[in-house]
Design a protein around this motif. Structure first.
Motif, PDB file in Angstrom:
ATOM      1  N   UNK A  35       0.822  -1.206   0.000  1.00  0.00           N
ATOM      2  CA  UNK A  35       0.000   0.000   0.000  1.00  0.00           C
ATOM      3  C   UNK A  35       0.861   1.263   0.000  1.00  0.00           C
ATOM      4  N   UNK A  36       1.862   1.305   0.863  1.00  0.00           N
ATOM      5  CA  UNK A  36       2.655   2.525   1.018  1.00  0.00           C
ATOM      6  C   UNK A  36       3.486   2.847  -0.212  1.00  0.00           C
ATOM      7  N   UNK A  37       3.902   1.826  -0.951  1.00  0.00           N
ATOM      8  CA  UNK A  37       4.706   2.055  -2.149  1.00  0.00           C
ATOM      9  C   UNK A  37       3.868   2.556  -3.324  1.00  0.00           C
ATOM     10  N   UNK A  38       2.531   2.496  -3.180  1.00  0.00           N
ATOM     11  CA  UNK A  38       1.654   2.877  -4.283  1.00  0.00           C
ATOM     12  C   UNK A  38       0.781   4.099  -4.002  1.00  0.00           C
ATOM     13  N   UNK A  39       0.672   4.465  -2.738  1.00  0.00           N
ATOM     14  CA  UNK A  39      -0.192   5.597  -2.402  1.00  0.00           C
ATOM     15  C   UNK A  39       0.544   6.903  -2.666  1.00  0.00           C
ATOM     16  N   UNK A  40      -0.195   7.912  -3.133  1.00  0.00           N
ATOM     17  CA  UNK A  40       0.416   9.183  -3.523  1.00  0.00           C
ATOM     18  C   UNK A  40       1.108   9.860  -2.339  1.00  0.00           C
ATOM     19  N   UNK A  41       0.413   9.926  -1.209  1.00  0.00           N
ATOM     20  CA  UNK A  41       0.969  10.559  -0.007  1.00  0.00           C
ATOM     21  C   UNK A  41       0.881   9.552   1.141  1.00  0.00           C
ATOM     22  N   UNK A  42       1.804   8.582   1.189  1.00  0.00           N
ATOM     23  CA  UNK A  42       1.674   7.470   2.133  1.00  0.00           C
ATOM     24  C   UNK A  42       1.878   7.883   3.586  1.00  0.00           C
ATOM     25  N   UNK A  43       1.316   7.086   4.464  1.00  0.00           N
ATOM     26  CA  UNK A  43       1.479   7.266   5.907  1.00  0.00           C
ATOM     27  C   UNK A  43       2.958   7.253   6.271  1.00  0.00           C
ATOM     28  N   UNK A  44       3.682   6.249   5.780  1.00  0.00           N
ATOM     29  CA  UNK A  44       5.137   6.189   5.911  1.00  0.00           C
ATOM     30  C   UNK A  44       5.706   5.982   4.515  1.00  0.00           C
ATOM     31  N   UNK A  45       6.446   6.957   4.022  1.00  0.00           N
ATOM     32  CA  UNK A  45       7.004   6.887   2.668  1.00  0.00           C
ATOM     33  C   UNK A  45       8.189   5.935   2.680  1.00  0.00           C
ATOM     34  N   UNK A  46       7.955   4.686   2.334  1.00  0.00           N
ATOM     35  CA  UNK A  46       8.990   3.661   2.428  1.00  0.00           C
ATOM     36  C   UNK A  46      10.128   3.890   1.442  1.00  0.00           C
ATOM     37  N   UNK A  47       9.861   4.573   0.320  1.00  0.00           N
ATOM     38  CA  UNK A  47      10.932   4.809  -0.654  1.00  0.00           C
ATOM     39  C   UNK A  47      11.964   5.790  -0.109  1.00  0.00           C
ATOM     40  N   UNK A  48      11.501   6.868   0.489  1.00  0.00           N
ATOM     41  CA  UNK A  48      12.419   7.813   1.110  1.00  0.00           C
ATOM     42  C   UNK A  48      13.049   7.189   2.355  1.00  0.00           C
ATOM     43  N   UNK A  49      12.219   6.526   3.127  1.00  0.00           N
ATOM     44  CA  UNK A  49      12.672   5.885   4.355  1.00  0.00           C
ATOM     45  C   UNK A  49      13.760   4.853   4.057  1.00  0.00           C
ATOM     46  N   UNK A  50      13.561   4.069   2.997  1.00  0.00           N
ATOM     47  CA  UNK A  50      14.511   3.015   2.656  1.00  0.00           C
ATOM     48  C   UNK A  50      15.805   3.520   2.059  1.00  0.00           C
ATOM     49  N   UNK A  51      15.816   4.768   1.575  1.00  0.00           N
ATOM     50  CA  UNK A  51      17.028   5.280   0.964  1.00  0.00           C
ATOM     51  C   UNK A  51      17.945   6.036   1.899  1.00  0.00           C
ATOM     52  N   UNK A  52      17.511   6.261   3.119  1.00  0.00           N
ATOM     53  CA  UNK A  52      18.317   7.036   4.067  1.00  0.00           C
ATOM     54  C   UNK A  52      18.904   6.080   5.110  1.00  0.00           C
ATOM     55  N   UNK A  53      20.036   5.474   4.755  1.00  0.00           N
ATOM     56  CA  UNK A  53      20.652   4.476   5.620  1.00  0.00           C
ATOM     57  C   UNK A  53      20.978   4.968   7.018  1.00  0.00           C
ATOM     58  N   UNK A  54      21.614   6.144   7.158  1.00  0.00           N
ATOM     59  CA  UNK A  54      21.929   6.632   8.509  1.00  0.00           C
ATOM     60  C   UNK A  54      20.690   6.821   9.379  1.00  0.00           C
ATOM     61  N   UNK A  55      19.605   7.318   8.769  1.00  0.00           N
ATOM     62  CA  UNK A  55      18.381   7.536   9.544  1.00  0.00           C
ATOM     63  C   UNK A  55      17.782   6.206   9.999  1.00  0.00           C
ATOM     64  N   UNK A  56      17.801   5.204   9.119  1.00  0.00           N
ATOM     65  CA  UNK A  56      17.286   3.877   9.492  1.00  0.00           C
ATOM     66  C   UNK A  56      18.061   3.317  10.673  1.00  0.00           C
ATOM     67  N   UNK A  57      19.380   3.420  10.634  1.00  0.00           N
ATOM     68  CA  UNK A  57      20.195   2.900  11.730  1.00  0.00           C
ATOM     69  C   UNK A  57      19.924   3.657  13.030  1.00  0.00           C
TER      70      UNK A  57
END
Length: 460
Positions: A246-268
């Protein structure tokens, strides 16, 4: 904090920011010494009273990023006022609760009501930075972190004193004047003109529902991890897959997994927060319950035993708050958690009182180091346009740690908070602390946080 530390910062905002941000720590920490008295009052086992912890954090883990998004979209004022009003309502419900079920509902409402304070504060700090043209106001960030940590670590002592004079319901009653103070300060001091970034797309209600369902099914399994409940784990995985789709397809997702997944330092940073807070909340709730049920201390005496934790935590936060040695802080904090958990293996029902006091003191170091370092790291690592949501997610991961901690002590203290259960609990926490050390050691970005620009949304 001096004017030189935050030139141009509107100091009228500090009081509502700090008071709103500490509402959740107040309700987290004062409960620690009330679990045993509440269990006695309602004839409930530790595995049942653990839901008083889990209910608040299930609500906040979902609600924090939701409210963070709303703060980004509509500005902090309305969300702050609505949420703090709910805190007052929950306080009244807790005072009048006739059963454990109603009390759990009051805790869930408290979780929702305490969601706005921290994202609103982080939003206001970023907005003031834009207005004044100055970088991170270190003094204000430190004040925000130290105030929350101070409440967390002195909360059990305050809770013990409240219970001694007014019974366990007094820890719910204290929310009523706090909520009123927040409402008055919010009305008088929060900016009326800041309406956020706006937005025409609808909120991701399905994503929010899937996220809440995923956390709830996971928590139900963790509270009773048996073969008969394995279907709950399978349900969690299925809902998680649906949530990701759902989040990868919704225009304005609750949690933007694409941005979230690209920021390695923030994830850690989020992973470190989850692991560190699992141990911190385990000490707050599990160790405190053992002090009362296993060591035989009263609620007020158990709160006093934890007082060194507060003094060390406050002192360390104050001394190191403005230093940017993120890696060193986190390494010392994680190593202290290992030592503190190992010392728990030495405890028994007849342990001299200096040993619990020593354990509390050692655990004060990570209280003063980990949260502040991770909070400041998010300030530098997150996309400024999504600061409210990023701050909310930081708290979400902290609350996930609290949920893991409550599930763990609910399992190890299923019948009573005895010494055997504490020792098994300590072994579990040593494993978590070792994993935290490993995550810190493998993150090369920590040496650069706050020292050089970091591209948002990219891996280190």
């Amino acid at each position: 904090m001096t004017t030189a530390d935050t030139p141009g910062f509107d100091r009228r905002l500090i009081a509502p920011m700090v008071l709103g941000a500490v509402l959740n720590p107040v309700n987290s920490s004062t409960l620690a010494v009330a679990l045993v008295p509440i269990g006695v009052a309602f004839h409930a086992l530790p595995a049942q009273t653990a839901w008083l912890v889990s209910a608040l954090y299930l609500a906040t883990a979902t609600g924090q990023p939701v409210v963070g998004r709303l703060v980004d979209r509509y500005g902090p004022r309305r969300l702050y006022l609505i949420s703090t009003a709910l805190v007052g309502v929950a306080g009244v419900l807790g005072v009048l609760a006739p059963s454990l079920g109603v009390l759990i509902a009051a805790r869930a409402l408290l979780g929702i009501g305490t969601c706005a304070g921290y994202p609103a504060a982080m939003y206001l700090i970023r907005a003031e930075s834009r207005r004044t043209g100055l970088d991170s106001p270190a003094g204000v960030l430190t004040a925000l972190a130290v105030s929350a940590q101070t409440i967390v670590v002195i909360g059990p002592t305050i809770g013990g004193l409240l219970i001694a004079f007014g019974g366990w319901r007094s820890i719910f009653a204290v929310n009523i004047p706090l909520a009123l103070a927040c409402l008055v300060l919010g009305l008088l001091r929060l900016p009326k003109a800041d309406h956020g970034q706006g937005g025409t797309t609808p909120l991701d209600y399905l994503g929010i529902a899937l996220f809440a369902g995923m956390l709830t099914s996971l928590m139900l399994f963790l509270m009773s991890p048996t073969a008969g409940h394995i279907w709950l784990l399978a349900l969690t995985v299925a809902i998680a897959a649906g949530f990701g789709w759902r989040e990868l397809r919704f225009v304005d997702p609750f949690i933007d997994l694409r941005v979230f997944g690209g920021n390695g330092p923030l994830i850690l940073t989020y992973v470190r927060t989850l692991l560190a807070q699992t141990i911190a909340y385990a000490v707050l709730y599990g160790f405190t319950q053992w002090l009362e049920a296993g060591r035989g201390l009263s609620a007020s005496h158990a709160g006093l035993v934890l007082l060194p934790l507060s003094l060390v935590g406050i002192g360390v936060s104050t001394l190191t708050g403005r230093r940017r040695e993120f890696r060193a802080k986190l390494l010392v904090g994680a190593a202290s958690q290992v030592v503190g958990c190992v010392l728990m293996l030495l405890l028994d029902a007849h342990s001299p009182i200096w040993l619990p006091l020593l354990i509390a003191s050692v655990n004060g170091l990570p209280q003063g180091l980990n949260s502040l370092a991770n909070q400041n790291a998010v300030y530098y690592q997150a996309d400024p346009a999504r600061m409210g949501a990023s701050a909310g997610l930081l708290r979400t991961f902290a609350y996930l740690g609290a949920m893991v901690a409550s599930a763990a002590y609910g399992s190890f203290f299923r019948q009573s908070a005895g010494t055997a259960g504490l020792h098994h609990f300590a072994v579990f926490l040593i494993v978590v602390a070792a994993l935290l050390l490993a995550v810190i050691l493998v993150d090369p970005s920590l040496s650069r946080v706050g020292r050089e620009p970091q591209p948002k949304g990219t891996a280190a």
